[in-house]
Write a protein that holds these residues in place. Structure first.
Motif, PDB file in Angstrom:
ATOM      1  N   TYR A 146       0.824  -1.208   0.000  1.00  0.00           N
ATOM      2  CA  TYR A 146       0.000   0.000   0.000  1.00  0.00           C
ATOM      3  C   TYR A 146       0.859   1.259   0.000  1.00  0.00           C
ATOM      4  CZ  TYR A 146      -3.300   3.566   1.590  1.00  0.00           C
ATOM      5  OH  TYR A 146      -4.053   4.714   1.691  1.00  0.00           O
ATOM      6  N   TRP A 147       1.838   1.317   0.896  1.00  0.00           N
ATOM      7  CA  TRP A 147       2.613   2.544   1.035  1.00  0.00           C
ATOM      8  C   TRP A 147       3.612   2.724  -0.098  1.00  0.00           C
ATOM      9  CZ3 TRP A 147       0.913   6.376   3.723  1.00  0.00           C
ATOM     10  CH2 TRP A 147       0.023   6.128   4.777  1.00  0.00           C
ATOM     11  N   VAL A 148       4.125   1.656  -0.651  1.00  0.00           N
ATOM     12  CA  VAL A 148       4.968   1.769  -1.848  1.00  0.00           C
ATOM     13  C   VAL A 148       4.161   2.384  -2.981  1.00  0.00           C
ATOM     14  CG1 VAL A 148       6.114   0.418  -3.654  1.00  0.00           C
ATOM     15  CG2 VAL A 148       6.594  -0.066  -1.254  1.00  0.00           C
ATOM     16  N   ASP A 208       5.059   2.103  -7.647  1.00  0.00           N
ATOM     17  CA  ASP A 208       4.375   1.003  -8.342  1.00  0.00           C
ATOM     18  C   ASP A 208       5.237   0.343  -9.409  1.00  0.00           C
ATOM     19  OD1 ASP A 208       1.938   0.696  -7.053  1.00  0.00           O
ATOM     20  OD2 ASP A 208       0.950   2.267  -8.207  1.00  0.00           O
ATOM     21  N   TRP A 209       6.084   1.137 -10.053  1.00  0.00           N
ATOM     22  CA  TRP A 209       6.882   0.576 -11.161  1.00  0.00           C
ATOM     23  C   TRP A 209       7.918  -0.437 -10.679  1.00  0.00           C
ATOM     24  CZ3 TRP A 209      12.106   1.678 -10.859  1.00  0.00           C
ATOM     25  CH2 TRP A 209      12.505   2.812 -10.140  1.00  0.00           C
ATOM     26  N   GLY A 210       8.139  -0.514  -9.377  1.00  0.00           N
ATOM     27  CA  GLY A 210       9.137  -1.444  -8.857  1.00  0.00           C
ATOM     28  C   GLY A 210       8.570  -2.680  -8.197  1.00  0.00           C
ATOM     29  N   ALA A 267      11.158   8.896   2.087  1.00  0.00           N
ATOM     30  CA  ALA A 267      11.662   8.382   0.808  1.00  0.00           C
ATOM     31  C   ALA A 267      11.075   9.175  -0.354  1.00  0.00           C
ATOM     32  CB  ALA A 267      11.323   6.903   0.670  1.00  0.00           C
ATOM     33  N   LYS A 268       9.785   9.477  -0.279  1.00  0.00           N
ATOM     34  CA  LYS A 268       9.171  10.282  -1.332  1.00  0.00           C
ATOM     35  C   LYS A 268       9.802  11.671  -1.388  1.00  0.00           C
ATOM     36  CE  LYS A 268       4.853  12.359  -2.908  1.00  0.00           C
ATOM     37  NZ  LYS A 268       3.437  12.684  -2.592  1.00  0.00           N
ATOM     38  N   GLY A 270      13.913   1.999  -0.407  1.00  0.00           N
ATOM     39  CA  GLY A 270      13.517   1.945   0.997  1.00  0.00           C
ATOM     40  C   GLY A 270      12.806   0.644   1.324  1.00  0.00           C
ATOM     41  N   ALA A 271      11.967   0.167   0.398  1.00  0.00           N
ATOM     42  CA  ALA A 271      11.280  -1.102   0.609  1.00  0.00           C
ATOM     43  C   ALA A 271      12.269  -2.270   0.590  1.00  0.00           C
ATOM     44  CB  ALA A 271      10.203  -1.294  -0.458  1.00  0.00           C
ATOM     45  N   ILE A 272      13.305  -2.170  -0.249  1.00  0.00           N
ATOM     46  CA  ILE A 272      14.339  -3.207  -0.276  1.00  0.00           C
ATOM     47  C   ILE A 272      15.059  -3.261   1.073  1.00  0.00           C
ATOM     48  CG2 ILE A 272      16.601  -3.776  -1.273  1.00  0.00           C
ATOM     49  CD1 ILE A 272      15.497  -2.782  -3.973  1.00  0.00           C
TER      50      ILE A 272
END
Length: 551
Positions: free
Chosen positions: A34-36, A42-44, A365-366, A121-123
């Protein structure tokens, strides 16, 4: 009469849930997805799904192995030659290689389109689910890029290897390796966070000034990941604190005299080696102008502090998942454990806290993705310290509470919650303790008024979305308007800022149910600091369902 059971069979094992394993750590996490998506990543998602598959499969075991078989220091080889080598279990290198190959250190610098910092950041967040300790050199390598870039001729040599997707953990000269990692050594015995008290001396080898080679003599009380290929170091050059890039090998292929005195025995962060070192004429290049050491290295520190937010958010997320998963598969007093009202309250509270932490971490991150916008850059400078202070402190109690939900099984080394709890304090202490974050924030707000403007503008986005938020925001404005005893009140101000920023982020960008629950629970009258004290009007079961890992 013969016994009804063979003597060796004393009992049947039942009412013990299966372990949370063999799953995709990204695809099973609705909240992270959701937060990504909310912040432009979304592209990742396909890349993150590939990364998350191994995090939830073989790298889980690698994390346990890397924390069981700790780094070993060897000062000399068998022929008596000084080598200063730290050996790691192969699982550690497995973890490092996987993260480097997927852009943990490089993505935002090599793929500059919006959302790259969010995906990276998600990684970092997911890597912590396998092993937080190996995240330390990965973070420092990622964060070193802006500081090294201040010296173009040095950057031209080093950045291609720093940004490489190949990991090489061998002990050989950096210029012979396809990829390198970067560490940091700032703290000395007499100074701690007061780096201006550092006594390490840097003398020019020939010419002096930015980009020139110096010889360093002194010590560092903490040097993390001592097998990194180079370190950012603060030292006194002509009585001015300057920043240097100090490699483990000299350009002529000889060993740079960076002598490891010992490895630290630590509460947590065990897979990562932390050391005490001495420089005995170690060569290093000056980065930036003489006397600008703090200004240069703070570019690295700002990003490592941001990764402390991500790391502690990941600890809380994993702790909540483990607690929810375990209680879902266990019965007590005649019903499923996570359906017991009081346990349901605790689990929902843990999930709520973890999501709020992730929300503001990826909001930074944004902002990093749009750092060319002065407003976003100002928000990074003010809000990172708030998040680092608050999330890292909250993680300690949070991981303990999750361990208590699991019970005695969660306390033993075989359970990951044991590691999460031991790991939790490190992010609060390293990269500037809580008091340092508070005082730094006060200085930033005073010296750069635009940072306060950016922060208040961010909070104002949630104005009129909830009456409790509006009341709390007015109270904060009164607190900030009063300069008396501001340092004494700094933690109070920091807590108000953190709760309002989390509330605003959830109200503006988040799921309405989560936002409503968080605001009521954290800003409402009679707010309690312990978990499991949500008011009855909060839909605890819906919050738990949202956080439950999907397999």
């Amino acid at each position: 009469m013969p016994p009804s059971h063979p003597p060796a069979e004393t009992h049947e094992v039942f009412n013990q849930p299966a372990a949370l394993e063999n799953y995709n750590a990204f695809q099973s996490d609705r909240i992270l997805q959701y937060w990504v998506s909310q912040f432009g990543g979304d592209w990742g998602t396909q890349h993150l799904a590939q990364f998350g598959h191994r995090i939830g499969h073989d790298l889980q075991q690698a994390g346990f192995l890397a924390n069981k078989h700790l780094p070993e220091f060897h000062s000399h080889n068998r022929f008596g030659q000084r080598i200063d080598q730290v050996d790691y279990h192969p699982a550690y290198h497995q973890l490092m290689s996987h993260a480097v190959a997927h852009g943990h250190c490089a993505m935002p610098w090599t793929d500059k389109k919006p959302g790259a910092h969010v995906i990276r950041g998600a990684i970092a967040y997911l890597h912590n689910h396998a092993d937080p300790g190996s995240g330390c050199p990965l973070t420092m390598t990622f964060a070193s890029v802006p500081a090294i870039s201040t010296q173009p001729e040095i950057a031209a040599r080093w950045l291609p290897k720093i940004l490489s997707l190949e990991y090489d953990g061998s002990n050989q000269p950096w210029f012979d390796k396809p990829g390198v990692t970067i560490g940091m050594a700032m703290t000395e015995k007499q100074g701690g966070s007061d780096v201006r008290a550092n006594t390490t001396i840097a003398d020019p080898v020939s010419a002096a000034g930015a980009g020139q080679l110096y010889s360093l003599t002194g010590h560092k009380w903490f040097c993390s990941a001592p097998m990194c290929d180079a370190f950012l170091v603060l030292a006194q050059a002509d009585e001015q604190l300057s920043c240097f890039l100090v490699p483990r090998w000299r350009d002529d292929g000889s060993k740079n005299p960076i002598h490891i005195q010992r490895l630290k025995n630590k509460l947590g962060n065990r897979s990562n080696a932390s050391s005490e070192i001495e420089f005995r004429g170690a060569h290093g290049w000056m980065l930036g102008q003489p006397g600008r050491g703090i200004a240069t290295i703070i570019q690295m520190v700002a990003l490592t502090r941001y990764d402390c937010m991500l790391g502690s958010s990941a600890l809380m997320a994993q702790a909540a998942k483990e607690a929810i998963w375990h209680t879902h598969g266990r019965q007590v007093f005649g019903k499923n454990l996570h359906d017991q009202p009081l346990m349901c309250n605790v689990l929902a509270d843990l999930a709520l806290e973890a999501e709020a932490a992730l929300a503001i971490s990826l909001r930074i991150a944004k902002a990093l993705d749009h750092a060319d916008d002065p407003h976003q850059a100002a928000l990074v400078r003010s809000a990172t310290g708030i998040g680092k202070y608050w999330i890292c402190k909250r993680a300690i109690q949070h991981t303990y509470e999750a361990m208590e939900c699991i019970g005695g099984v969660g306390y033993v080394d075989e359970n990951v919650t044991n590691r999460l709890y031991r790991e939790a304090p490190v992010n609060a202490i390293w990269e500037g303790s809580g008091n340092v974050q508070c005082l730094d924030l006060l200085r930033v707000l005073q010296r750069e008024p635009e940072t306060l403007d950016a922060l208040m503008a961010e909070l104002a986005l949630a104005s009129a979305k909830h009456p409790l938020f509006d009341t709390a925001l007015a109270a904060l404005q009164d607190e900030l308007a009063n300069p008396q005893h501001i340092e004494m009140r700094a933690r109070r101000v920091m807590e108000q800022l953190a709760l309002l920023w989390q509330s605003a982020t959830l109200l503006v960008y988040g799921d309405s149910m989560i936002a409503e629950a968080f605001v009521i629970a954290r800003l409402g009258e009679g707010h309690f600091h312990h978990y499991g004290t949500l008011p009855p009007e909060v839909d605890a079961k819906a919050i738990i369902k949202r956080a439950m890992p999907e397999r």
